[in-house]
Write an enzyme that holds these catalytic residues in place. Structure first.
Site, PDB file in Angstrom:
ATOM      1  N   HIS A 167       0.376  -0.883   0.007  1.00 39.34           N
ATOM      2  CA  HIS A 167       0.403  -0.178  -0.094  1.00 39.34           C
ATOM      3  C   HIS A 167       0.754   1.314   0.377  1.00 39.34           C
ATOM      4  CE1 HIS A 167      -3.351   2.465   0.345  1.00 39.34           C
ATOM      5  NE2 HIS A 167      -4.567   1.509   1.499  1.00 39.34           N
ATOM      6  N   GLU A 401     -10.365  -0.595 -19.475  1.00 37.98           N
ATOM      7  CA  GLU A 401     -10.098  -1.921 -20.874  1.00 37.98           C
ATOM      8  C   GLU A 401      -8.662  -1.495 -21.648  1.00 37.98           C
ATOM      9  OE1 GLU A 401     -12.949  -2.145 -24.829  1.00 37.98           O
ATOM     10  OE2 GLU A 401     -13.357  -0.257 -23.734  1.00 37.98           O
TER      11      GLU A 401
END
Length: 458
Positions: A167, A401
């Site tokens: 993180h 995408e």
């Protein structure tokens, strides 16, 4: 409203790992050290996610894996710190990233199951940890990469891209920007294709002031007596207590009920509905807080127990001047709200929604600077709260995408971060899901309070 339990029959995905190796930037990168802000260092733990794709005849899993590896090698040039390693700077007494091109992890695997056989992909599944391994085989701990990408093929031709990363590299918005850039580089083999979004790597934009100046109280932090930043994950469960997992499904009808309940009841009590801010996140977070507070109270039988909710707030637009849109670090803090469990049980629901909404308004430019300076002075802090709510509602992982299409499902992978509650969009509706990770002894009472809230109010 529904509570989904894990499918224990699918905890072993029958995975075969074919490749487990390091990949490197496609071009030589400059050796340097990357400054990590106090907020970055505060987040010293790994996050795993799984992104599932349907079969595409033009991109079988082995082709997708090659394209993804090629794209990763390209983006590791502008994102050179992702191929680096954590380093303790003895002069500054803080962690930094040694951008040494040591490599990112890349794993290729296959499962004996099809995607359909896995069932509901949002259902909590310990087996999904096999889709996003945290470490590479045959590599010492001090040589492990900060991030690992894994492509797992299913027998139907579909596949999953699992990601495990520290993180300290990213927050959610920076991670989604990285995903968009990674996807853009997977479309063809042309070198020097521009990135979809230009990242800003200057983390000193969130550095502490010199000298530090703390102008607010910061009850959201708790100091531990241990070496700063080099301890176990700050929000993880350090005990060996077994965790149980549930998925709370809140339909659009459930959410509308919660919003109306908060707004109408507040109006009856003379409160402005605009002050309540009964948003999807605020009502879902308030409900989680209520269930967590009352279930914890039931276990320890301490009526004066105080419960605190922490929830992640994006800082980018809250600073003056605002951070660059492409800021590529952790630009977040936790807002908080606290109350006695006895009051939480008595209060109308709108009161808790109001407290959640008010916590966000506290996060001003000066508050952020004060918190950063507080962490500079008081190293080795952890979040002080019973539950930490993190939202994926606006991230848009499912809209990234790739050449083989958009993912059909993106989900956090269950882990040992028992105080974190993940809120993320449902795949097939306008509702939301809440991933709950609680010790088994508490989960039953948590579910009971969740059920009872709806049963007593509908």
């Amino acid at each position: 409203m529904a509570i989904i339990s894990p499918d224990h029959s699918m905890q072993d995905l029958k995975i075969t790992y074919q490749e487990s190796k390091l990949v490197f930037p496609s071009q030589q990168t400059q050796k340097k050290s990357l400054f990590l802000s106090n907020i970055d260092q505060f987040l010293n733990f790994n996050i795993q996610t799984a992104h599932f794709f349907k079969a595409n005849p033009h991109f079988p899993p082995e082709t997708a894996a090659k394209r993804l590896k090629m794209a990763l090698e390209k983006v590791l040039v502008p994102y050179d710190f992702m191929a680096g390693r954590l380093n303790w700077n003895h002069h500054s007494c803080r962690l930094e990233i040694d951008c040494n091109a040591a490599g990112a992890g890349f794993v290729v695997a296959s499962s004996e199951f099809s995607l359909d056989e896995l069932g509901d992909l949002l259902r909590p599944n310990i087996g999904f940890r096999q889709l996003a391994v945290e470490k590479l085989r045959n590599l010492d701990d001090d040589k492990q990469p900060l991030c690992v990408f894994q492509v797992t093929a299913f027998k139907c031709g579909g596949f999953a891209i699992g990601v495990s990363l520290s993180h300290m590299l990213f927050d959610g918005l920076a991670a989604i920007m990285f995903q968009q850039n990674l996807a853009s580089q997977a479309f063809d083999d042309v070198d020097n294709k521009p990135l979809a979004l230009i990242p800003c790597h200057d983390r000193r934009l969130l550095a502490a002031r010199s000298p530090p100046l703390v102008t607010f109280q910061h009850p959201e932090f708790l100091k531990l007596d241990r070496r700063p930043f080099l301890s176990p994950p700050p929000v993880s469960d350090d005990s060996e207590e077994k965790l149980d997992f549930r998925l709370l499904k809140l339909s659009s009808r459930d959410l509308n009920f919660l919003k109306i309940k908060a707004s109408e009841a507040a109006a009856e009590d003379g409160k402005s509905t605009t002050a309540i801010k009964a948003t999807t996140f605020n009502v879902a977070a308030a409900l989680v807080w209520r269930c967590r507070a009352l279930s914890a109270r039931d276990l320890d039988h301490y009526k004066d127990r105080v419960s605190t909710i922490l929830y992640v707030v994006d800082l980018r637009s809250r600073l003056n001047p605002p951070l660059p849109a492409g800021y590529c670090g952790n630009a977040l803090l936790v807002a908080y709200a606290s109350a006695k469990c006895e009051d939480i049980e008595k209060w109308p629901f709108w009161k808790m929604v109001e407290m959640v909404s008010q916590g966000v308004t506290r996060i001003s430019d000066e508050y952020v600077k004060s918190a950063t300076d507080f962490l500079e002075i008081n190293k080795g802090m952890i979040p002080r709260g019973d539950c930490i709510v993190s939202s994926w509602l606006r991230l848009g992982y499912d809209q990234v995408e790739f050449p083989w299409g958009k993912p059909v499902c993106c989900t956090p992978v269950v882990n040992k971060l028992e105080r974190i509650f993940w809120i993320f969009p449902d795949v097939d509706s306008d509702g939301v899901n809440v991933l709950v990770q609680r010790p088994a002894a508490e989960m039953e009472t948590f579910q009971l309070h969740f059920h009872n809230f709806f049963a007593h109010n509908i």
